[in-house]
Design a protein around this motif. Structure first.
Motif, PDB file in Angstrom:
ATOM      1  N   VAL A  62       0.820  -1.211   0.000  1.00 46.71           N
ATOM      2  CA  VAL A  62       0.000   0.000   0.000  1.00 46.71           C
ATOM      3  C   VAL A  62       0.852   1.259   0.000  1.00 46.71           C
ATOM      4  O   VAL A  62       0.357   2.341  -0.309  1.00 46.71           O
ATOM      5  CB  VAL A  62      -0.960   0.012   1.208  1.00 46.71           C
ATOM      6  CG1 VAL A  62      -1.949  -1.145   1.118  1.00 46.71           C
ATOM      7  CG2 VAL A  62      -0.200  -0.032   2.524  1.00 46.71           C
ATOM      8  N   GLN A  63       2.115   1.121   0.341  1.00 48.99           N
ATOM      9  CA  GLN A  63       3.007   2.283   0.340  1.00 48.99           C
ATOM     10  C   GLN A  63       4.414   1.805   0.002  1.00 48.99           C
ATOM     11  O   GLN A  63       4.887   0.808   0.543  1.00 48.99           O
ATOM     12  CB  GLN A  63       2.998   2.975   1.701  1.00 48.99           C
ATOM     13  CG  GLN A  63       3.871   4.220   1.766  1.00 48.99           C
ATOM     14  CD  GLN A  63       3.723   4.956   3.083  1.00 48.99           C
ATOM     15  OE1 GLN A  63       2.643   5.018   3.657  1.00 48.99           O
ATOM     16  NE2 GLN A  63       4.814   5.504   3.576  1.00 48.99           N
ATOM     17  N   ILE A  64       5.084   2.532  -0.888  1.00 51.41           N
ATOM     18  CA  ILE A  64       6.428   2.171  -1.318  1.00 51.41           C
ATOM     19  C   ILE A  64       7.295   3.422  -1.343  1.00 51.41           C
ATOM     20  O   ILE A  64       6.954   4.410  -1.995  1.00 51.41           O
ATOM     21  CB  ILE A  64       6.418   1.524  -2.716  1.00 51.41           C
ATOM     22  CG1 ILE A  64       5.614   0.215  -2.716  1.00 51.41           C
ATOM     23  CG2 ILE A  64       7.840   1.262  -3.196  1.00 51.41           C
ATOM     24  CD1 ILE A  64       5.414  -0.378  -4.102  1.00 51.41           C
ATOM     25  N   ASP A  65       8.403   3.372  -0.638  1.00 56.02           N
ATOM     26  CA  ASP A  65       9.385   4.449  -0.712  1.00 56.02           C
ATOM     27  C   ASP A  65      10.242   4.232  -1.964  1.00 56.02           C
ATOM     28  O   ASP A  65      10.823   3.159  -2.139  1.00 56.02           O
ATOM     29  CB  ASP A  65      10.267   4.428   0.545  1.00 56.02           C
ATOM     30  CG  ASP A  65      11.201   5.614   0.605  1.00 56.02           C
ATOM     31  OD1 ASP A  65      12.009   5.788  -0.331  1.00 56.02           O
ATOM     32  OD2 ASP A  65      11.146   6.366   1.600  1.00 56.02           O
ATOM     33  N   SER A 190       1.735  -6.566   7.913  1.00 63.33           N
ATOM     34  CA  SER A 190       0.759  -6.580   9.000  1.00 63.33           C
ATOM     35  C   SER A 190      -0.353  -7.563   8.665  1.00 63.33           C
ATOM     36  O   SER A 190      -0.814  -7.628   7.520  1.00 63.33           O
ATOM     37  CB  SER A 190       0.158  -5.189   9.221  1.00 63.33           C
ATOM     38  OG  SER A 190       1.132  -4.269   9.667  1.00 63.33           O
ATOM     39  N   SER A 191      -0.797  -8.304   9.663  1.00 63.16           N
ATOM     40  CA  SER A 191      -1.878  -9.264   9.449  1.00 63.16           C
ATOM     41  C   SER A 191      -2.748  -9.355  10.686  1.00 63.16           C
ATOM     42  O   SER A 191      -2.310  -9.083  11.803  1.00 63.16           O
ATOM     43  CB  SER A 191      -1.321 -10.645   9.080  1.00 63.16           C
ATOM     44  OG  SER A 191      -0.400 -11.104  10.046  1.00 63.16           O
ATOM     45  N   ARG A 192      -3.992  -9.743  10.431  1.00 64.81           N
ATOM     46  CA  ARG A 192      -4.964  -9.963  11.513  1.00 64.81           C
ATOM     47  C   ARG A 192      -5.608 -11.322  11.264  1.00 64.81           C
ATOM     48  O   ARG A 192      -5.965 -11.658  10.132  1.00 64.81           O
ATOM     49  CB  ARG A 192      -6.022  -8.859  11.524  1.00 64.81           C
ATOM     50  CG  ARG A 192      -7.053  -8.993  12.633  1.00 64.81           C
ATOM     51  CD  ARG A 192      -8.165  -7.964  12.508  1.00 64.81           C
ATOM     52  NE  ARG A 192      -7.715  -6.608  12.750  1.00 64.81           N
ATOM     53  CZ  ARG A 192      -7.743  -5.635  11.871  1.00 64.81           C
ATOM     54  NH1 ARG A 192      -8.198  -5.854  10.635  1.00 64.81           N
ATOM     55  NH2 ARG A 192      -7.326  -4.421  12.183  1.00 64.81           N
ATOM     56  N   ALA A 293       1.377   0.551  19.804  1.00 69.88           N
ATOM     57  CA  ALA A 293       1.735  -0.187  18.591  1.00 69.88           C
ATOM     58  C   ALA A 293       1.052   0.433  17.389  1.00 69.88           C
ATOM     59  O   ALA A 293      -0.020   1.037  17.496  1.00 69.88           O
ATOM     60  CB  ALA A 293       1.361  -1.662  18.718  1.00 69.88           C
ATOM     61  N   ARG A 294       1.691   0.248  16.242  1.00 68.81           N
ATOM     62  CA  ARG A 294       1.118   0.726  14.985  1.00 68.81           C
ATOM     63  C   ARG A 294       1.120  -0.423  13.982  1.00 68.81           C
ATOM     64  O   ARG A 294       2.135  -1.078  13.766  1.00 68.81           O
ATOM     65  CB  ARG A 294       1.927   1.908  14.460  1.00 68.81           C
ATOM     66  CG  ARG A 294       1.404   2.508  13.156  1.00 68.81           C
ATOM     67  CD  ARG A 294       2.154   1.940  11.968  1.00 68.81           C
ATOM     68  NE  ARG A 294       1.891   2.675  10.725  1.00 68.81           N
ATOM     69  CZ  ARG A 294       2.360   2.286   9.547  1.00 68.81           C
ATOM     70  NH1 ARG A 294       3.120   1.208   9.446  1.00 68.81           N
ATOM     71  NH2 ARG A 294       2.082   2.991   8.464  1.00 68.81           N
ATOM     72  N   HIS A 295      -0.035  -0.700  13.393  1.00 73.70           N
ATOM     73  CA  HIS A 295      -0.188  -1.733  12.373  1.00 73.70           C
ATOM     74  C   HIS A 295      -0.776  -1.091  11.120  1.00 73.70           C
ATOM     75  O   HIS A 295      -1.553  -0.138  11.202  1.00 73.70           O
ATOM     76  CB  HIS A 295      -1.113  -2.845  12.856  1.00 73.70           C
ATOM     77  CG  HIS A 295      -0.702  -3.476  14.142  1.00 73.70           C
ATOM     78  ND1 HIS A 295       0.297  -4.415  14.233  1.00 73.70           N
ATOM     79  CD2 HIS A 295      -1.143  -3.287  15.420  1.00 73.70           C
ATOM     80  CE1 HIS A 295       0.445  -4.793  15.495  1.00 73.70           C
ATOM     81  NE2 HIS A 295      -0.416  -4.120  16.229  1.00 73.70           N
ATOM     82  N   ASP A 344      -5.855   3.137   6.430  1.00 74.07           N
ATOM     83  CA  ASP A 344      -5.471   1.760   6.703  1.00 74.07           C
ATOM     84  C   ASP A 344      -4.351   1.686   7.746  1.00 74.07           C
ATOM     85  O   ASP A 344      -3.567   0.739   7.763  1.00 74.07           O
ATOM     86  CB  ASP A 344      -5.059   1.031   5.424  1.00 74.07           C
ATOM     87  CG  ASP A 344      -3.956   1.753   4.669  1.00 74.07           C
ATOM     88  OD1 ASP A 344      -3.414   2.735   5.201  1.00 74.07           O
ATOM     89  OD2 ASP A 344      -3.633   1.337   3.542  1.00 74.07           O
ATOM     90  N   GLU A 345      -4.294   2.683   8.621  1.00 70.59           N
ATOM     91  CA  GLU A 345      -3.378   2.644   9.756  1.00 70.59           C
ATOM     92  C   GLU A 345      -4.171   2.415  11.035  1.00 70.59           C
ATOM     93  O   GLU A 345      -5.242   2.995  11.231  1.00 70.59           O
ATOM     94  CB  GLU A 345      -2.604   3.946   9.888  1.00 70.59           C
ATOM     95  CG  GLU A 345      -1.463   4.108   8.921  1.00 70.59           C
ATOM     96  CD  GLU A 345      -0.648   5.343   9.247  1.00 70.59           C
ATOM     97  OE1 GLU A 345       0.516   5.222   9.648  1.00 70.59           O
ATOM     98  OE2 GLU A 345      -1.200   6.451   9.093  1.00 70.59           O
TER      99      GLU A 345
END
Length: 373
Positions: A62-65, A190-192, A293-295, A344-345
């Motif tokens: 979802v995000q690429i540097d 990240s997963s749930r 925490a940040r996912h 989506d954070e």
């Protein structure tokens, strides 16, 4: 005293609860029997596998540097590396065989499995062994007890010919990490997921959240692993926006501000110095425990609630949803948790080891000191 009670909050009897449809989740991700046979003290099961057209394999980060993409050798190499980290994080972190064990004595299995499956140099193994030995992958052991003892639960019998963990969400992102000791791309997954458990209140879903990161130095001489995990038996709410809205009171002068990426929060004194990573702050050396925490995960639907004695939401500028929970936590005392969603954070703050008569005041003070940048 303002904020001294939970007046205006919802109780569990007020909530419109629904069942989590794990069969639909399995269909969405093409989850099926995997290739690894796993065991723990409760039984044997198979790791999850995924169909060829599963979003696990087809969804782009979802995000690429751009700098990270260049360092990895272009878009195709980046996509393969991100997918590899996601798959192995699901197998070895989200659905870790240590999840329901009584202690962390099997920690050596995790680093070796990840090093082998990710094709890393075995020279990195001692450092990664230390990481998982010092930081239990299933979360903090309270009074030396594992999750089943902490929450008074046991898993339902594992399927003999299938997986126990149902994947609910999975997201990857790629950043450029710049630390004094390491500069290079950071692959984050990240997963749930959820697996059914039996508690004193009846059958629940143990909802597990995991973010795993692998950073590789540009020169290939260093590597870094990091992770943030959480798991708790949960019920599911049909519509979290129907929760009553509550506001914070005031932050006590002796509370200290801590920041994790865009989330800042004031926490009470006496927590000790946190263990810090790019995705989490863990306070475990003081009279109370706390985590931040940040996912990278979307707002779940239906919405899981682990603590339901008192539940509400708050209006935080910049956030789409902020849910607040209070109830029995690990170790038998009370916990307060705030989960903040922006796109989506997902940011979470948990404060544990509270007495019943101080929980309401702490909950409102915690809300007052929370800011999203």
């Amino acid at each position: 005293m303002p904020g001294g009670t939970f007046a205006g909050w919802a109780a569990e009897v007020d909530l419109q609860l629904v069942e989590l449809d794990t069969a639909a989740a399995d269909e969405r991700f093409g989850t099926q029997q995997g290739m690894l046979v796993r065991t723990d003290r409760f039984g044997t099961w198979w790791s999850p596998g995924f169909a060829e057209d599963s979003p696990v394999f087809t969804a782009a980060p979802v995000q690429i540097d751009p700098a990270a993409e260049e360092a990895l050798g272009g878009s195709e190499a980046l996509a393969g590396a991100a997918t590899g980290v996601l798959v192995q994080s699901i197998l070895h972190v989200l659905d870790t065989p240590l999840l329901l064990e009584a202690d962390n004595s099997r920690s050596g299995e995790i680093a070796s499995a990840l090093v082998e499956s990710l094709g890393l140099d075995e020279a990195f193994l001692p450092a990664f062994d230390d990481l998982f030995a010092e930081n239990p992958i299933a979360g903090a052991l309270v009074d030396g007890e594992g999750l089943p003892e902490q929450y008074g639960m046991e898993p339902l019998p594992y399927p003999e010919d299938g997986h126990r963990m149902h994947l609910l969400d999975a997201v990857t992102e790629v950043e450029m990490l710049e630390l004094p000791e390491l500069t290079g791309p950071l692959l984050l997954a990240s997963s749930r997921g959820a697996l059914p458990v039996e508690t004193a209140e009846g059958e629940r879903q143990l909802v597990c959240t995991a973010t795993f990161g692998l950073a590789l130095a540009v020169d290939g001489r260093r590597a870094l692993m990091l992770f943030a995990t959480g798991a708790a038996p949960s019920v599911h709410l049909e519509d979290p926006t129907a929760l009553p809205v509550v506001a914070g009171t005031a932050v006590p002068e002796d509370w200290e501000e801590h920041t994790l990426r865009d989330l800042s929060v004031a926490l009470p004194p006496g927590l000790g110095d946190p263990e810090v990573s790019e995705i989490a702050l863990n306070f475990s050396a003081g009279e109370r425990r706390a985590t931040m925490a940040r996912h990278r995960l979307p707002i779940p639907s239906p919405y899981p609630l682990a603590a339901t004695r008192n539940v509400a939401r708050a209006q935080i500028p910049g956030a789409e949803l902020a849910a607040i929970e209070h109830g029995r936590g690990p170790g038998g005392r009370f916990s307060v948790g705030v989960t903040v969603h922006r796109g989506d954070e997902q940011f979470s703050v948990r404060l544990h080891d509270l007495a019943d008569d101080e929980s309401a005041l702490f909950a409102h003070q915690l809300l007052a000191g929370l800011r999203l940048g």
